[in-house]
Every structure is written in C-alpha cells, then in structure tokens.
Design a protein around this motif. Structure first.
Motif, PDB file in Angstrom:
ATOM      1  N   VAL A   1      53.543  80.027  13.883  1.00 41.05           N
ATOM      2  CA  VAL A   1      54.623  79.153  13.391  1.00 41.05           C
ATOM      3  C   VAL A   1      54.017  78.176  12.393  1.00 41.05           C
ATOM      4  O   VAL A   1      52.792  78.061  12.280  1.00 41.05           O
ATOM      5  N   LYS A   2      54.887  77.463  11.677  1.00 41.56           N
ATOM      6  CA  LYS A   2      54.399  76.518  10.664  1.00 41.56           C
ATOM      7  C   LYS A   2      53.503  75.457  11.304  1.00 41.56           C
ATOM      8  O   LYS A   2      53.673  75.106  12.467  1.00 41.56           O
ATOM      9  N   GLU A   3      52.593  74.938  10.476  1.00 43.96           N
ATOM     10  CA  GLU A   3      51.638  73.912  10.926  1.00 43.96           C
ATOM     11  C   GLU A   3      52.317  72.730  11.615  1.00 43.96           C
ATOM     12  O   GLU A   3      51.823  72.199  12.600  1.00 43.96           O
ATOM     13  N   ASP A   4      53.502  72.347  11.069  1.00 48.24           N
ATOM     14  CA  ASP A   4      54.134  71.124  11.595  1.00 48.24           C
ATOM     15  C   ASP A   4      55.099  71.406  12.753  1.00 48.24           C
ATOM     16  O   ASP A   4      55.874  70.544  13.143  1.00 48.24           O
ATOM     17  N   ALA A   5      55.056  72.629  13.284  1.00 48.37           N
ATOM     18  CA  ALA A   5      55.939  72.947  14.433  1.00 48.37           C
ATOM     19  C   ALA A   5      55.546  72.097  15.635  1.00 48.37           C
ATOM     20  O   ALA A   5      54.399  71.649  15.752  1.00 48.37           O
TER      21      ALA A   5
ATOM     22  N   ILE B   1      50.184  80.360  22.102  1.00 45.63           N
ATOM     23  CA  ILE B   1      51.351  81.252  22.078  1.00 45.63           C
ATOM     24  C   ILE B   1      52.406  80.570  21.206  1.00 45.63           C
ATOM     25  O   ILE B   1      52.715  79.394  21.408  1.00 45.63           O
ATOM     26  N   CYS B   2      52.928  81.319  20.234  1.00 42.10           N
ATOM     27  CA  CYS B   2      53.917  80.742  19.324  1.00 42.10           C
ATOM     28  C   CYS B   2      55.290  81.362  19.572  1.00 42.10           C
ATOM     29  O   CYS B   2      55.400  82.568  19.832  1.00 42.10           O
TER      30      CYS B   2
ATOM     31  N   LEU C   1      57.883  76.514  18.383  1.00 40.34           N
ATOM     32  CA  LEU C   1      56.992  75.789  19.299  1.00 40.34           C
ATOM     33  C   LEU C   1      55.655  76.516  19.360  1.00 40.34           C
ATOM     34  O   LEU C   1      55.607  77.750  19.376  1.00 40.34           O
ATOM     35  N   ARG C   2      54.579  75.740  19.388  1.00 44.41           N
ATOM     36  CA  ARG C   2      53.249  76.318  19.606  1.00 44.41           C
ATOM     37  C   ARG C   2      52.721  75.782  20.938  1.00 44.41           C
ATOM     38  O   ARG C   2      52.615  74.555  21.117  1.00 44.41           O
TER      39      ARG C   2
END
Ligand SMILES: [Zn+2]
Length: 550
Positions: free
Chosen positions: A37-41, A26-27, A5-6
């Motif tokens: 985190v990954k772009e698509d999170a 915050i990731c 989660l971002r």
C-alpha cells in the motif's frame, strides 16, 4: 470501501503460503490482501504479536429451528450469562447456545471470521437465512440434510442417477445451501415409520425402500463430486456413540472408493468394544485409515468437560442419550414437518464418568495421531461436544503435553488408562494450530480466498498477543479485521460488521422441477412455489463456484 492498512512487524503464521512464524508486513486495501500500500497508509503495529488468517469453523450449530428450541428450553443458561451491548455492538444472551448477535461477537472475540452451520432441513432454510443475516461480523453458510430425503430415495430406488443429481442441485439452489449433509442415513424411516427404531448396519435395507444406507451414502458422495461442490458430502455416520461403531465408520469411508468425502465429528464414531458394553478407543484404527487415504477429511468433534447441548438430526441418538441420563433431563423430539430427524437435550460431560473421559481422550488421540493436520481439523461440534468458547482450552491441550497430563489426571483413570493418550507426547506447533483452525478448514471448504494471507485473499485477519499460556492467548484476540475493517482493537469492539452468507448455485436442468412438484403436492405441508429461498432474501451473500460451473 475499507481504507488501506499496513500491519507492521507481526509474527505471521500463514501455512497455505508456507509462512511459519516469519516477521513480515501484511497490507490490505478494499477488503483484500494486497502486495503493498502507499507509504502514507495507516499502520497497525503488531510487533511481538502473532498474526494469522481469521479462524474458520467448518462444523457448528448456530442457527435454525433446533438451535431455537435449545435456546427456548434452557432459559437458565441465558439468565446466567448476559452479553451486554457496547457502543458499537448489540446485546444478546450467552450460555452454551448463545443468541444470534452474541454468537457472531463471541466467535469474533476468539478471532474466528467464518462459521458453517452443519445441519439444516431444507424446509427450514428460510428461517436459517434470517438468523444468519442477524449473526454479525462472521461469514457463514449451511449444509442441508439430504441423507433421509424420501424423494431422493425414490429416484435412487428407480436407479435414476441423472435425475438424482439434478434434484440435489435443485435443492441446493432452492435452499441457498453450501453442501450436502447426511446424518445417520436411512434412520428416519426406522425411527418415524417403525416407531423408535434405528439402522444398525449400513447394508441393511431402509424401511419401506429397496435400497440400503450404503447406496445412499455412495450416491450422495458421487453427486457432490460430480456437481463439483467446493466441499464434498459431509457425513455424520450411522451408529454415532455406540460401542464398536468404528467398523461402521471404516465401512462408510471405504464406500467413498477414493472420491472426496468429509466425515464429521469423527470422535463420536471412533469407539471399539461390544454393543451394549463400555466403549473403548478405536482412534488408532480410524487414524491409520485416514492417514493412508488422502480422499478423506474429518473434523474431530472434541468433547470438553462441562455443559453442552445435544442437538442433532439423529433422533434415535437423542432418545438413547435421554434414556442413559435416566429420563430425568429435558428432551425434545421435533421431527414432524421436517425432512430429517431431530432431537435436543441439555447435557453435561463429567470427568469422573468413564464414557465421558474416554470420549475426551479419543478426541485428543485423533488429533495427536493425525499425520496430516490439513485433513483432521478442530471442532467440538458446537454445542454437542461443548461450546465453541472451549476452543482456546482445546488448543492448549494440543500444544502443551504437561497441561494435557494434568487434565488427564483429573479424569476417570480407568478410561484414560484404556487409551494410548499419555503415550502421545506430540505438542502441536503454532503453525499446526493455524492449520487446524483456519487454513485446513478453509481448504476443505474450497474457500480459495479464506484461511490465508496471500495477495487476493479476503482481509480476514486476527492478531493475538503472544502469550506462554495458549488458552489465555486464544481466548481474546487483540485485533480482528474482517473484510479489511478493524472491528476489535485492543481487545474491545470498535465497530460492527455484517458478514456474508456463502452458498453454492450448481447448474441443473429445470425439467427436474416437473418431477419434484407432484411430490410436493402429495406430501409437503408447504406449496412448491413457497419453498425456495429467493436471492433477495439473503441481502449480503456470495456464491462460491462449483468446479463444474467455474
Ligand atoms: Zn454437528
């Protein structure tokens, strides 16, 4: 395993990492804070909101036999405050001493994700573990009462310091506790053995023993430090509530001789005046000492007007309060088969009463005089000074001078005028609130993964709507995340969660059991082998390393 989660665009307060109201992402992944985190999170939009680590309460009473007695004899308190179930959460009862489930959910609603039960006789540890297992969402631990332990007194009297250290380590392991708690050390022998008497001075001899409370205090401060416990000895000083008791508190702090110690609910121990007369404020003398002694930390134990419940290992104190209320209130003394004193009574702090108003003002003075908020953290000694549900109002009192003045005007003016409260115009900043409610307690507890939002921290995160009225703002978090799981979303529960029991496991020489066993056969109502709480009993737990074993 929790999803990545971002949290995007929130105003972040993370004092441990020096972040003071910066807008940043915050990731989180797998229950921890990560760098990215990954772009698509998944994303959670926190723009316009305040992001903080989950709150940490280092001193409250939420489990065990005294809490149950308090619940049992105030049925009216529960009837008037039913905590309904939701699709995701269980029901409970509220009031000043909520049931287990309601306790977890209500802490979570305020944005708290960790709470420490502060006074457990080791004999009651198994019951405490059962209740903490049933207290949802938050992580929790408990402190065991060792300041009136007869076996430890014998070792101390015989100057067997190494055995004392081994025995304390054994007790912490056997009960799955977090640290050592002392309550009115030496008083149990006077109370139980001499019939309703108390210790008045830490240098008087303990009844039946050739040792003093000061020697007990010194020895247990040393043991906690020598064992490298993440949190030092946690002390409820002698003479709680008595006029002039600040001298005892100062002497107790001096006994630490530079070693780490935590003085709890210090408001109740900061009174001037003469014994038997009205108390006055000694907040300045206590603050001056703490400000100049970095080995000392304290939580305030703020009194809040309204209903409370006194529940304490300090039996003579509960007896005294029962008498000042004219003997008309319900009162329980429950300290047979208990390695401690114990007294419980319903109580109410009233604005018009001199002593209550003074206590309220002294607590606020202690907050406002603290040079180092990392070492003077927030508590109400729930439910003794008032329920933890008062924290939002307390936060507003600290952040808003005008509000403080208005509230002071409603209280006993003789009491307020006798203190320096209204001269203290300091207003706590949001960063300082983050310190006294999460970063500070986490650091004092030695919880390296809590109280901050740096990489590797537990993903325990609270997001508040940014409101001008801080009481409203802190009353109900908009989002709460525990171990990476979102369980409050838009102020509503959207999932349930089981937190962990946090405890220590210091190493000890098993030979000490050979000395403890015969004592059990002679004095205990339970067999030695039935006493320790097995590890399988605490299904979800985490051992916090001692510095000696790390
Ligand atoms: Zn307490």
């Amino acid at each position: 395993m929790a999803d990545a989660l971002r949290i995007v665009g929130g105003t972040v307060y993370d004092p441990i990492n020096g972040i003071d109201g910066d807008i940043r992402d915050i990731c989180i992944e797998n229950g921890k804070i990560v760098d990215t985190v990954k772009e698509d999170a998944k994303q959670l939009d926190a723009s316009g909101m305040v992001v903080m680590p989950g709150g940490v309460d280092m001193h409250c009473h939420i489990a065990g036999s005294k809490v149950n007695l308090a619940r049992k004899f105030q049925p009216e308190d529960h009837r008037g405050d039913v905590h309904p179930s939701t699709r995701y959460t269980r029901s409970g009862t509220g009031g000043v001493v909520p049931s287990t489930f309601a306790t977890g959910y209500r802490y979570a609603t305020l944005g708290y994700t960790t709470a420490m039960e502060a006074a457990i006789p080791p004999l009651g540890a198994r019951h405490v573990v059962e209740e903490l297992n049933d207290t949802p969402i938050i992580d929790k631990g408990f402190y065991i009462l060792l300041g009136n332990n007869v076996f430890l007194y014998q070792l101390l009297e015989q100057k067997r310091y190494d055995d004392l250290r081994q025995a304390v380590a054994w007790w912490l392991n056997a009960s799955k506790a977090y640290t050592i708690k002392l309550v009115n050390p030496g008083s149990d022998e006077a109370w139980k053995g001499k019939k309703n008497q108390n210790v008045k001075d830490i240098d008087e001899k303990i009844h039946f023993f050739d040792i003093t409370p000061r020697e007990v205090i010194k020895a247990l401060i040393d043991v906690a430090n020598d064992l490298g416990l993440p949190h030092p000895a946690h002390i409820h000083c002698n003479n709680l509530g008595h006029s002039g008791n600040y001298r005892t508190t100062l002497e107790t702090m001096k006994t630490a001789d530079g070693r780490r110690v935590h003085i709890t609910h210090i408001q109740f121990h900061s009174y001037g005046g003469e014994v038997g007369k009205n108390p006055t404020s000694a907040a300045k003398a206590i603050s001056d000492y703490i400000n100049t002694h970095p080995n000392i930390s304290a939580d305030v134990g703020q009194v809040m007007f309204g209903k409370s419940t006194i529940m304490t290992g300090d039996a003579p104190l509960a007896w005294m309060l029962r008498n000042v209320t004219g003997g008309h209130t319900k009162w329980i003394n429950a300290d047979t088969e208990c390695e401690s004193g114990c007294g419980i009574l319903p109580f109410s702090y009233q604005q018009h009463i001199y002593t209550h108003a003074l206590q309220w003002a002294v607590g606020l003075e202690l907050f406002l005089l603290a040079d180092d908020p990392w070492r003077m953290v927030l508590s109400t000694d729930h439910p003794n000074g008032g329920s933890f549900m008062n924290y939002p109002r307390l936060i507003r009192l600290l952040m808003d001078y005008e509000f403080r003045k208005e509230q002071a005007a409603l209280a006993n003016q003789k009491a307020i005028d006798s203190t320096g409260l209204l001269d203290l115009k300091r207003e706590y900043t949001m960063q300082e609130i983050a310190i006294i409610t999460r970063a500070g307690p986490a650091r004092l507890l030695g919880l390296a993964d809590k109280g901050h939002l740096g990489v590797g921290a537990d993903a325990d995160i609270t997001i508040y709507d940014d409101k001008a009225d801080q009481e409203t703002m802190f009353s109900a978090a908009r989002y709460v995340i525990k171990d990476g799981h979102l369980f409050i979303s838009d102020h509503e529960f959207c999932a349930d969660h089981e937190g962990r029991i946090l405890h220590v496991a210091p190493q000890y020489d098993a030979a000490i059991e050979g000395a403890i066993k015969p004592f059990f056969s002679d004095y205990y109502t339970i067999q030695f082998n039935n006493y320790p709480v097995d590890e399988h009993y605490i299904h979800n737990h985490q051992i916090i390393p001692t510095s000696a074993s790390a």
